[in-house]
Write a protein that holds these residues in place. Structure first.
Motif, short mmCIF file in Angstrom:
data_model
loop_
_atom_site.label_atom_id
_atom_site.label_comp_id
_atom_site.label_asym_id
_atom_site.label_seq_id
_atom_site.Cartn_x
_atom_site.Cartn_y
_atom_site.Cartn_z
N SER A 34 0.84 -1.20 0.00
CA SER A 34 0.00 0.00 0.00
C SER A 34 0.87 1.24 0.00
CB SER A 34 -0.91 0.02 1.23
OG SER A 34 -1.89 -0.98 1.13
N TYR A 35 0.22 2.37 -0.21
CA TYR A 35 0.92 3.66 -0.19
C TYR A 35 0.28 4.53 0.89
CZ TYR A 35 3.14 1.74 -4.25
OH TYR A 35 3.85 0.92 -5.08
N HIS A 36 -0.07 5.74 0.64
CA HIS A 36 -0.51 6.65 1.70
C HIS A 36 -1.92 6.37 2.21
CE1 HIS A 36 -0.43 10.20 4.16
NE2 HIS A 36 -1.54 10.64 3.59
N MET A 37 -2.82 5.97 1.35
CA MET A 37 -4.23 5.79 1.73
C MET A 37 -4.49 4.31 2.05
SD MET A 37 -5.50 8.83 1.56
CE MET A 37 -7.25 8.63 1.40
N ILE A 38 -3.99 3.86 3.20
CA ILE A 38 -4.02 2.42 3.51
C ILE A 38 -5.43 1.85 3.64
CG2 ILE A 38 -1.73 2.46 4.55
CD1 ILE A 38 -3.11 2.35 7.31
N THR A 39 -6.40 2.66 3.98
CA THR A 39 -7.76 2.14 4.16
C THR A 39 -8.47 1.84 2.84
OG1 THR A 39 -8.65 4.38 4.32
CG2 THR A 39 -8.08 3.26 6.39
N ILE A 40 -7.93 2.33 1.73
CA ILE A 40 -8.55 2.06 0.43
C ILE A 40 -7.55 1.46 -0.55
CG2 ILE A 40 -10.35 3.80 0.68
CD1 ILE A 40 -8.68 5.64 -1.16
N ASP A 41 -6.37 1.14 -0.09
CA ASP A 41 -5.31 0.62 -0.96
C ASP A 41 -5.30 -0.91 -0.94
OD1 ASP A 41 -3.10 0.62 -2.67
OD2 ASP A 41 -2.10 2.21 -1.57
N ASN A 42 -4.27 -1.51 -1.48
CA ASN A 42 -4.17 -2.96 -1.64
C ASN A 42 -4.25 -3.74 -0.33
OD1 ASN A 42 -3.88 -2.68 -4.45
ND2 ASN A 42 -1.72 -2.23 -4.18
N ASP A 43 -3.76 -3.18 0.76
CA ASP A 43 -3.77 -3.87 2.06
C ASP A 43 -5.00 -3.54 2.89
OD1 ASP A 43 -1.24 -5.30 2.05
OD2 ASP A 43 -0.26 -3.34 2.14
N ARG A 44 -6.04 -2.99 2.28
CA ARG A 44 -7.21 -2.54 3.05
C ARG A 44 -7.85 -3.66 3.88
NH1 ARG A 44 -8.23 -2.56 -2.21
NH2 ARG A 44 -9.91 -3.89 -3.02
N GLN A 45 -7.88 -4.88 3.37
CA GLN A 45 -8.46 -5.98 4.15
C GLN A 45 -7.62 -6.26 5.39
OE1 GLN A 45 -11.48 -7.34 3.68
NE2 GLN A 45 -11.14 -8.39 5.61
N ARG A 46 -6.30 -6.19 5.25
CA ARG A 46 -5.43 -6.39 6.42
C ARG A 46 -5.64 -5.26 7.43
NH1 ARG A 46 1.04 -6.78 7.09
NH2 ARG A 46 0.98 -7.21 9.32
N VAL A 47 -5.84 -4.05 6.96
CA VAL A 47 -6.09 -2.92 7.85
C VAL A 47 -7.34 -3.20 8.69
CG1 VAL A 47 -6.76 -0.47 7.95
CG2 VAL A 47 -4.94 -1.20 6.40
N VAL A 48 -8.39 -3.67 8.05
CA VAL A 48 -9.63 -3.99 8.76
C VAL A 48 -9.38 -5.11 9.77
CG1 VAL A 48 -11.95 -4.96 8.50
CG2 VAL A 48 -11.14 -3.21 6.90
N GLU A 49 -8.69 -6.16 9.35
CA GLU A 49 -8.42 -7.29 10.25
C GLU A 49 -7.59 -6.87 11.46
OE1 GLU A 49 -6.55 -10.00 7.55
OE2 GLU A 49 -8.44 -10.46 6.54
N GLU A 50 -6.58 -6.05 11.24
CA GLU A 50 -5.73 -5.56 12.34
C GLU A 50 -6.53 -4.68 13.30
OE1 GLU A 50 -2.65 -6.36 13.15
OE2 GLU A 50 -1.96 -7.39 11.35
N LEU A 51 -7.39 -3.83 12.76
CA LEU A 51 -8.20 -2.95 13.61
C LEU A 51 -9.20 -3.75 14.44
CD1 LEU A 51 -8.84 0.06 11.22
CD2 LEU A 51 -7.49 0.06 13.32
N ILE A 52 -9.81 -4.75 13.84
CA ILE A 52 -10.75 -5.60 14.58
C ILE A 52 -10.01 -6.34 15.69
CG2 ILE A 52 -12.19 -7.67 14.42
CD1 ILE A 52 -13.06 -6.61 11.62
N ALA A 53 -8.85 -6.91 15.37
CA ALA A 53 -8.08 -7.64 16.38
C ALA A 53 -7.66 -6.73 17.53
CB ALA A 53 -6.85 -8.28 15.73
N PHE A 54 -7.20 -5.52 17.20
CA PHE A 54 -6.79 -4.57 18.23
C PHE A 54 -7.98 -4.15 19.09
CE2 PHE A 54 -6.07 -0.34 19.91
CZ PHE A 54 -4.81 -0.47 20.49
#
Length: 71
Positions: A34-54
């Protein structure tokens, strides 16, 4: 969370923030696709998973005495 290849804000700034925060529960998650906009970039699913886990790990729902000390 921070993208390794962020062209707006460097990874070094995230690492400095981690040092300043100093919380025991901190963890820097570096995203490689991903680049600057992580919530809409290629890793967005991982961002969601990490936020849910946290959120789950730090939720007061896991600590009912925090809401009602008489429990």
């Amino acid at each position: 969370m921070h993208a390794r290849e962020d062209d707006v804000c460097t990874l070094a700034s995230a690492q400095r923030a981690m040092t300043i925060i100093g919380a025991a529960s901190k963890r820097l998650v570096v995203l490689d696709d991903s680049y600057h906009m992580i919530t809409i970039d290629n890793d967005r699913q991982r961002v969601v998973e990490e936020l849910i886990a946290f959120s789950t790990a730090h939720s007061v729902a896991h600590e009912p005495e925090a809401l009602c000390p008489t429990l």
